[in-house]
Design a protein around this motif. Structure first.
Motif, PDB file in Angstrom:
ATOM      1  N   VAL A   1     -20.216  12.713  11.978  1.00 15.62           N
ATOM      2  CA  VAL A   1     -20.151  11.637  10.987  1.00 15.62           C
ATOM      3  C   VAL A   1     -18.799  11.616  10.288  1.00 15.62           C
ATOM      4  N   THR A   2     -18.314  12.793   9.919  1.00 19.99           N
ATOM      5  CA  THR A   2     -17.040  12.902   9.203  1.00 19.99           C
ATOM      6  C   THR A   2     -16.159  13.917   9.935  1.00 19.99           C
ATOM      7  N   PRO A   3     -15.461  13.512  10.982  1.00 23.77           N
ATOM      8  CA  PRO A   3     -14.695  14.456  11.808  1.00 23.77           C
ATOM      9  C   PRO A   3     -13.703  15.285  10.988  1.00 23.77           C
ATOM     10  N   GLY A   4     -13.760  16.606  11.182  1.00 24.02           N
ATOM     11  CA  GLY A   4     -12.829  17.496  10.510  1.00 24.02           C
ATOM     12  C   GLY A   4     -13.046  17.642   9.028  1.00 24.02           C
ATOM     13  N   ASP A   5     -14.227  17.239   8.530  1.00 25.75           N
ATOM     14  CA  ASP A   5     -14.446  17.221   7.084  1.00 25.75           C
ATOM     15  C   ASP A   5     -15.868  17.643   6.762  1.00 25.75           C
ATOM     16  N   SER A   6     -16.082  18.952   6.618  1.00 18.24           N
ATOM     17  CA  SER A   6     -17.391  19.467   6.235  1.00 18.24           C
ATOM     18  C   SER A   6     -17.789  18.925   4.864  1.00 18.24           C
ATOM     19  N   LYS A   7     -19.071  18.673   4.705  1.00 17.57           N
ATOM     20  CA  LYS A   7     -19.603  18.213   3.422  1.00 17.57           C
ATOM     21  C   LYS A   7     -20.109  19.375   2.561  1.00 17.57           C
TER      22      LYS A   7
ATOM     23  N   GLY B   1     -28.799  17.943   9.876  1.00 16.76           N
ATOM     24  CA  GLY B   1     -27.446  18.111  10.373  1.00 16.76           C
ATOM     25  C   GLY B   1     -26.896  19.465   9.965  1.00 16.76           C
ATOM     26  N   THR B   2     -25.578  19.629  10.146  1.00 12.16           N
ATOM     27  CA  THR B   2     -24.924  20.916   9.863  1.00 12.16           C
ATOM     28  C   THR B   2     -23.564  20.703   9.212  1.00 12.16           C
TER      29      THR B   2
ATOM     30  N   VAL C   1     -26.396  10.776  -2.052  1.00  5.83           N
ATOM     31  CA  VAL C   1     -26.798   9.840  -3.094  1.00  5.83           C
ATOM     32  C   VAL C   1     -27.315   8.576  -2.431  1.00  5.83           C
ATOM     33  N   GLY C   2     -28.466   8.093  -2.849  1.00  3.57           N
ATOM     34  CA  GLY C   2     -28.991   6.843  -2.328  1.00  3.57           C
ATOM     35  C   GLY C   2     -29.339   6.923  -0.853  1.00  3.57           C
ATOM     36  N   THR C   3     -29.249   5.798  -0.175  1.00  4.54           N
ATOM     37  CA  THR C   3     -29.592   5.726   1.247  1.00  4.54           C
ATOM     38  C   THR C   3     -28.401   5.343   2.118  1.00  4.54           C
ATOM     39  N   SER C   4     -27.214   5.402   1.553  1.00  2.00           N
ATOM     40  CA  SER C   4     -26.003   5.126   2.324  1.00  2.00           C
ATOM     41  C   SER C   4     -24.825   5.724   1.575  1.00  2.00           C
ATOM     42  N   GLY C   5     -23.665   5.725   2.208  1.00  2.18           N
ATOM     43  CA  GLY C   5     -22.478   6.221   1.522  1.00  2.18           C
ATOM     44  C   GLY C   5     -22.274   7.698   1.703  1.00  2.18           C
ATOM     45  N   HIS C   6     -22.404   8.459   0.627  1.00  5.21           N
ATOM     46  CA  HIS C   6     -22.090   9.887   0.654  1.00  5.21           C
ATOM     47  C   HIS C   6     -23.040  10.654   1.569  1.00  5.21           C
ATOM     48  N   GLN C   7     -22.459  11.385   2.518  1.00  5.29           N
ATOM     49  CA  GLN C   7     -23.236  12.096   3.529  1.00  5.29           C
ATOM     50  C   GLN C   7     -23.558  13.528   3.100  1.00  5.29           C
ATOM     51  N   LEU C   8     -24.662  14.057   3.619  1.00  8.58           N
ATOM     52  CA  LEU C   8     -24.986  15.460   3.413  1.00  8.58           C
ATOM     53  C   LEU C   8     -24.351  16.366   4.457  1.00  8.58           C
ATOM     54  N   TYR C   9     -24.043  15.821   5.638  1.00  8.88           N
ATOM     55  CA  TYR C   9     -23.615  16.655   6.754  1.00  8.88           C
ATOM     56  C   TYR C   9     -22.366  16.099   7.429  1.00  8.88           C
ATOM     57  N   GLU C  10     -21.584  17.007   7.978  1.00 10.05           N
ATOM     58  CA  GLU C  10     -20.477  16.606   8.837  1.00 10.05           C
ATOM     59  C   GLU C  10     -21.000  16.159  10.206  1.00 10.05           C
ATOM     60  N   LYS C  11     -21.996  16.894  10.701  1.00  9.09           N
ATOM     61  CA  LYS C  11     -22.548  16.601  12.027  1.00  9.09           C
ATOM     62  C   LYS C  11     -24.054  16.408  11.923  1.00  9.09           C
ATOM     63  N   ARG C  12     -24.566  15.408  12.610  1.00 10.49           N
ATOM     64  CA  ARG C  12     -25.999  15.143  12.621  1.00 10.49           C
ATOM     65  C   ARG C  12     -26.709  16.023  13.650  1.00 10.49           C
ATOM     66  N   ARG C  13     -28.010  16.083  13.515  1.00  8.24           N
ATOM     67  CA  ARG C  13     -28.841  16.872  14.406  1.00  8.24           C
ATOM     68  C   ARG C  13     -28.645  16.471  15.871  1.00  8.24           C
ATOM     69  N   ASP C  14     -28.439  15.178  16.123  1.00  8.07           N
ATOM     70  CA  ASP C  14     -28.293  14.704  17.502  1.00  8.07           C
ATOM     71  C   ASP C  14     -26.893  14.892  18.065  1.00  8.07           C
TER      72      ASP C  14
END
Length: 472
Positions: A226-232, A294-295, A209-222
């Motif tokens: 982003v959210t250790p131990g917590d898949s989105k 990300g993944t 949602v938007g451009t900050s806050g809720h993430q689409l991925y646990e891990k980024r492409r690089d």
């Protein structure tokens, strides 16, 4: 909270059929204008066209029994002990605006509407007429309290981390029960659904949602975690759910195309794995290596949540597979994106070996048994057979178990027989006893919502007219 008015189960079905016919003939321009102003033209389910599903196959009998028991409990003892008064504006008191107050009755409504409109409802302890009145109360109250229709800070809900899912459940129940709702409730459902769907179209290829806050991925492409131990994965596919339902319910809405596109994006993000970030694979017009940033799952199909490898969140891809019945009820093909990497996830449940600290090797699904092995534990409790049996059924119906042995149909029988054994301990239709079996406060409602959606998937796949469970 009952009424002397006692429509029969047949009346429920007939009303729905009649409404479908009125849409086919075309509503008056004034009615259509009012509908558009309220969130778009809702096209009801045409039940006559869909035929019927007698559930005489073995899997159908099991799911029918689970749905009949669960819906009887939820709209009977649970409703009666939870809702005792109307508020001055004529709506029931939901007793809050949090998950317990909104998600639970919305899940109950999914179970009961499904049971009523498909003829599964068991009136042994509460008539279908009174079940209809109670279910209508839940749907109209939930929709009226959404912030799209309600300006009161004390009673409104919406625009939250999980509210897209609550709106999906409420809208699904309302769509199934369209012929039993008045114009106000219909307008509220359309407005609520469009509002939550619109909110999700503000995201991009990195944010939900938007451009900050809720993430689409646990891990980024690089490689950034982003959210250790917590898949989105689960958030992505429950958000996709309301987008798919909005687009199917209101195909003529000006923003339907945007809802459709965002649904595809969230489905693909939910199941994204490292191998998807390279290559040339394109799904529903989206090239994975170009769009994904990300993944959420590993290449072997596993994922983590709550800082453990968590099988319960692997089967949360049921929400992606439910899109099959959502589109099927409108006689449309669901997007192939809903199937992305499902076979890989299922293979990890059935075939992947895990070595325990004592050196023994086990798979998550235990051979010849309904029991589940949790390689790193389960922080939700001890008894979840239907969570897996529901997923098994969906995987089997969508043929996502190709090359996996035993096949999903075998596991469905084992897990759902275990579920029926849990329910056999009680006479009121519930599943759970001791709190440690499942610590979620909405545990009975979760069973009901899964059973309703599983039965609807069976309905569109095995009805008396044709298989409408299609993906393209």
């Amino acid at each position: 909270m009952t009424s002397p008015h006692r429509p029969t189960r047949r009346r429920i079905l007939t009303t729905s059929f009649a409404l479908g016919a009125s849409v086919a003939l075309g509503l008056p321009a004034t009615a259509r204008a009012r509908d558009a102003a309220a969130g778009g033209d809702v096209v009801p389910v045409d039940w006559q066209r869909l035929g019927s599903y007698p559930a005489q196959d073995a899997a159908g009998r099991r799911v029918r029994t689970i749905l009949a028991g669960s819906s009887r409990y939820l709209i009977g003892p649970w409703y009666a002990s939870t809702y005792r008064t109307y508020l001055p504006d004529g709506y029931i008191d939901l007793k809050g605006t949090d998950e317990r107050a909104i998600r639970l009755p919305a899940m109950a409504a999914v179970a009961t509407t499904t049971a009523l409109v498909t003829g599964v409802y068991d009136p042994a302890t509460l008539s279908a007429a009174n079940a209809t009145i109670r279910t209508r109360n839940l749907i109209r109250t939930l929709a009226a309290r959404h912030l799209a229709n309600n300006s009161s800070p004390a009673t409104r809900w919406g625009n939250g981390w999980q509210t897209a899912l609550w709106a999906y459940y409420t809208a699904l129940a309302g769509w199934l029960f369209w012929g039993e709702l008045d114009d106000k409730a219909r307008r509220d459902i359309a407005a609520m659904t469009a509002w939550e769907a619109d909110r999700l179209t503000t995201g991009n290829d990195l944010f939900l949602v938007g451009t900050s806050g809720h993430q689409l991925y646990e891990k980024r492409r690089d490689g950034t975690v982003v959210t250790p131990g917590d898949s989105k994965a689960e958030e992505d596919n429950w958000s996709a759910a309301v987008l798919s339902l909005a687009e199917v319910m209101m195909p003529g809405h000006p923003r339907a195309a945007a809802w459709k596109r965002r649904n595809l994006e969230l489905l693909l993000a939910a199941a994204a794995r490292p191998a998807d970030l390279t290559g040339t694979t394109t799904v529903n017009g989206i090239r994975l290596s170009s769009w994904l940033r990300g993944t959420n799952i590993a290449d072997d199909g596993t994922l983590d949540n709550h800082n453990i490898l968590h099988p319960l969140y692997m089967v949360a891809f049921d929400q992606s597979l439910y899109e099959g019945f959502v589109y099927g009820l409108a006689d449309r093909s669901a997007p192939r994106a809903a199937l992305h990497n499902i076979t890989r996830v299922y293979s990890a449940l059935v075939d992947k070996p895990f070595t325990a600290p004592d050196g023994t090797v086990k798979t998550i699904y235990q051979p010849g048994s309904g029991r589940i092995h949790y390689p790193e534990g389960n922080d939700w409790g001890t008894h979840f057979p239907f969570y897996f049996g529901n997923f098994d059924l969906l995987v089997s119906l969508t043929a996502q178990d190709t090359g996996i042995d035993p096949a999903a149909a075998t596991w469905e029988r084992l897990h759902n027989e275990e579920q029926l054994s849990l329910m056999a301990r009680f006479t009121d239709g519930r599943t759970y006893g001791a709190s440690g079996e499942n610590t979620y406060y909405g545990r009975e409602h979760r069973i009901g919502a899964m059973a309703g959606q599983a039965f609807l998937t069976l309905f569109v796949a095995r009805n008396t007219t044709k298989n409408r469970l299609r993906f393209a």
